[in-house]
Design a protein around this motif. Structure first.
Motif, PDB file in Angstrom:
ATOM      1  N   ALA A 208       0.837  -1.206   0.000  1.00  0.00           N
ATOM      2  CA  ALA A 208       0.000   0.000   0.000  1.00  0.00           C
ATOM      3  C   ALA A 208       0.872   1.256   0.000  1.00  0.00           C
ATOM      4  CB  ALA A 208      -0.927  -0.020   1.213  1.00  0.00           C
TER       5      ALA A 208
ATOM      6  N   MET B 142     -11.786  -1.358   2.836  1.00  0.00           N
ATOM      7  CA  MET B 142     -10.415  -0.859   2.664  1.00  0.00           C
ATOM      8  C   MET B 142      -9.491  -1.645   3.595  1.00  0.00           C
ATOM      9  SD  MET B 142      -8.692   1.302   0.868  1.00  0.00           S
ATOM     10  CE  MET B 142      -9.702   2.680   0.284  1.00  0.00           C
ATOM     11  N   ILE B 143      -8.511  -2.326   3.010  1.00  0.00           N
ATOM     12  CA  ILE B 143      -7.577  -3.107   3.826  1.00  0.00           C
ATOM     13  C   ILE B 143      -6.436  -2.202   4.280  1.00  0.00           C
ATOM     14  CG2 ILE B 143      -5.898  -5.004   3.787  1.00  0.00           C
ATOM     15  CD1 ILE B 143      -8.714  -6.067   3.713  1.00  0.00           C
ATOM     16  N   SER B 144      -5.842  -1.543   3.314  1.00  0.00           N
ATOM     17  CA  SER B 144      -4.731  -0.646   3.602  1.00  0.00           C
ATOM     18  C   SER B 144      -4.743   0.378   2.483  1.00  0.00           C
ATOM     19  CB  SER B 144      -3.431  -1.461   3.625  1.00  0.00           C
ATOM     20  OG  SER B 144      -2.485  -0.873   4.461  1.00  0.00           O
ATOM     21  N   ASP B 145      -5.157   1.571   2.813  1.00  0.00           N
ATOM     22  CA  ASP B 145      -5.365   2.620   1.826  1.00  0.00           C
ATOM     23  C   ASP B 145      -4.179   2.723   0.858  1.00  0.00           C
ATOM     24  OD1 ASP B 145      -7.474   5.107   1.946  1.00  0.00           O
ATOM     25  OD2 ASP B 145      -5.606   5.659   0.968  1.00  0.00           O
TER      26      ASP B 145
END
Ligand SMILES: [Zn+2]
Lengths: 380, 140
Positions: A138, A188-191
């Protein structure tokens, strides 16, 4: 001595509760042997790897105790590429005529969790929540998007393509297309990366039979030649995973170095390639790897993707089997899946996901922690 | 009265009125590293010295960790109390980009190039009730 791939086999990727990882590897190896019209006892050597499914050399217990040298290879996500390179060199040296390359794996559900000690990093790094591959990817694409003005829409488009391609591939794990809006608006996992933009650890196996190029036609009417194969690790200044610090001055990553070396060996360039597989651990990786492997300039990706160039019918078809996003990532098998798919494409046997106009030259690229890349150039 | 303990020895000056991260500097090629290492990552030289790294720098890249990590993550949180946290690299002038948790934890608060400064504060509590102290960066 040139080297050819004369047998290919795959165990479907995804979740297969009834088979261990090792059994999936053996299943794929048997198909590869059959494809080449040879038997296990004909194999003069084996190279293979698995990260979580035991030692690859235990395959001999499944396939027969013939006494051959079988060496385990472990190189993170680049394990498959490293096994292939080892076999390539073993034949190229003149030492052996024919052998097997195997990769398989079976991972638990959920993201990989790494142990800082294995990489010589203090416990604090994991305890404070910074030892996550997802975060690294990310942060890498976040900076890349800022530098080259790439939009979040493009990230979603890469994932959309992966699931469309996967839906055409009977061996893929994810076989249902997912709408662009659903990908973009997912958790959203990791923006800036949502859950559909990341590949998941999975299961699968691939086997390949390699032999001396001058003997290839004995085994297969459609041998695929390894014109280039290279492996590189990171230099000081490349932006890599599991690094509590990064250099102020950045240099090209291992992918750039491995790609250049493989093209030089093959005597061709990116413009000559008809079909390519690039490591897509998440959709940002595919975007960055397009440029790092020399297929476009940094910043050109958005326009290429919007124009359809990277689709199966496009001028630069990428991850035609659905890539890691649709196939998941069984670490030991993933690099060899790319080679399997490229052989299918160059044999013109890829069915619904076949690239049109009879491709002649293919390319594969795996990238893994802690900063290694393996690349091949394959020719019909 | 609980005691404050650093999460690791030698990571930052502690106890200190004005804590700083500690890095190593190669006397052969001049590059800095974090955390302190016994040899240089760039040239392999073992001639390295320890120095305090700058307390201020610019945000080099960032993300938000959206879910609670599995072990080795170790905080006071539970699945119920977990809150997404920011992570980034901060470019410390003349030294190195350091990876750090960020005090800010929404995309709206973060922009590449913004000024950040070091903070050192309680991260969790240990089994004996001591405060375990770690570092983070926050927007200036
Ligand atoms: Zn040095």
């Amino acid at each position: 001595m040139d080297v050819a791939i004369v047998g290919i086999g795959i165990h479907p990727f995804g979740r297969t509760p009834e088979r261990t990882g090792l059994q999936q590897g053996a299943y794929a190896a048997r198909l590869a042997l059959k494809d080449a019209g040879v038997e296990w006892k004909d194999m003069q050597f084996g190279f293979g790897g698995s990260a979580s499914a035991g030692s690859a050399d235990a395959l001999v217990n499944e396939l027969g105790l013939t006494g051959l040298p079988f060496i385990n290879v472990a190189n993170g996500c680049a394990t498959g590429g490293s096994s292939l390179l080892s076999a390539y060199n073993a034949i190229k040296s003149g030492e052996y005529d024919i052998g097997l390359v195997s990769g398989f794996d079976k991972h638990d559900r959920g993201a990989f969790n790494a142990d800082p000690k294995e990489l010589g990093i203090g416990e604090w790094y994991g305890e404070t929540g910074m030892m996550m591959t997802t975060q690294f990817f990310a942060m890498k694409i976040q900076r890349y998007m800022d530098m080259y003005n790439i939009s979040k829409d493009t990230l979603a488009k890469v994932a959309e393509k992966a699931f469309i391609n996967g839906s055409k591939n009977p061996n893929a794990w994810r076989r249902d297309p997912i709408a662009l809006e659903e990908i973009a608006n997912a958790l959203m996992i990791s923006d800036p990366l949502t859950k559909y933009m990341f590949c998941a650890p999975g299961e699968g196996g691939v086997g390949l039979v390699l032999c001396r190029a001058d003997k290839a036609k004995q085994y297969n009417d459609n041998p695929i030649y390894l014109k280039g194969a290279a492996f590189r690790s990171r230099r000081y200044g490349s932006f890599e995973v599991f690094a509590p610090s990064q250099a102020l001055e950045q240099v090209d990553g291992p992918t750039v170095d491995a790609s250049k070396a493989a093209f030089e060996m093959a005597g061709v360039g990116p413009k000559d390639i008809d079909v390519l597989q690039l490591q897509d651990t998440e959709s940002g990786a595919e975007i960055m790897h397009m440029a790092e492997n020399g297929f476009c300039e940094h910043g050109e990706q958005e326009q290429l993707i919007n124009s359809g160039a990277t689709q199966i019918n496009g001028s630069m078809p990428i991850n035609t089997d659905g890539g890691c996003l649709a196939n998941g990532e069984p670490i030991g098998a993933t690099g060899l899946r790319q080679v399997y798919e490229t052989c299918l494409q160059l044999r013109h046997q890829a069915g619904d996901h076949q690239v049109p106009n009879e491709p002649q030259l293919g390319y594969t690229h795996v990238y893994g922690a802690p900063g290694i890349s393996a690349v091949t150039v394959l020719q019909r | 009265m609980s005691t404050q303990l650093p999460i690791a020895e030698g990571l930052f000056t502690w106890p200190s009125e004005n804590p700083a991260l500690l890095g190593s500097r190669c006397q052969s090629c001049g590059i800095a590293d974090f955390p302190v290492k016994k040899s240089c990552m760039a040239c392999g030289s073992e001639d390295v010295t320890t120095e305090e790294l700058p307390r201020r720098g610019k945000l080099w890249t960032w993300t938000i960790q959206g879910f609670m990590p599995k072990r080795p993550y170790k905080s006071d949180e539970t699945m119920e109390t977990f809150r997404p946290y920011g992570v980034g690299y901060v470019e410390l002038p003349g030294a190195i980009c350091v990876e750090s948790r960020l005090v800010e934890n929404t995309p709206e608060q973060l922009k590449i190039g913004m000024e950040m400064e070091l903070v050192v504060d309680t991260f969790r509590h240990d089994e004996d009730g001591n405060e375990v102290v770690s570092f983070a960066f926050k927007a200036v």
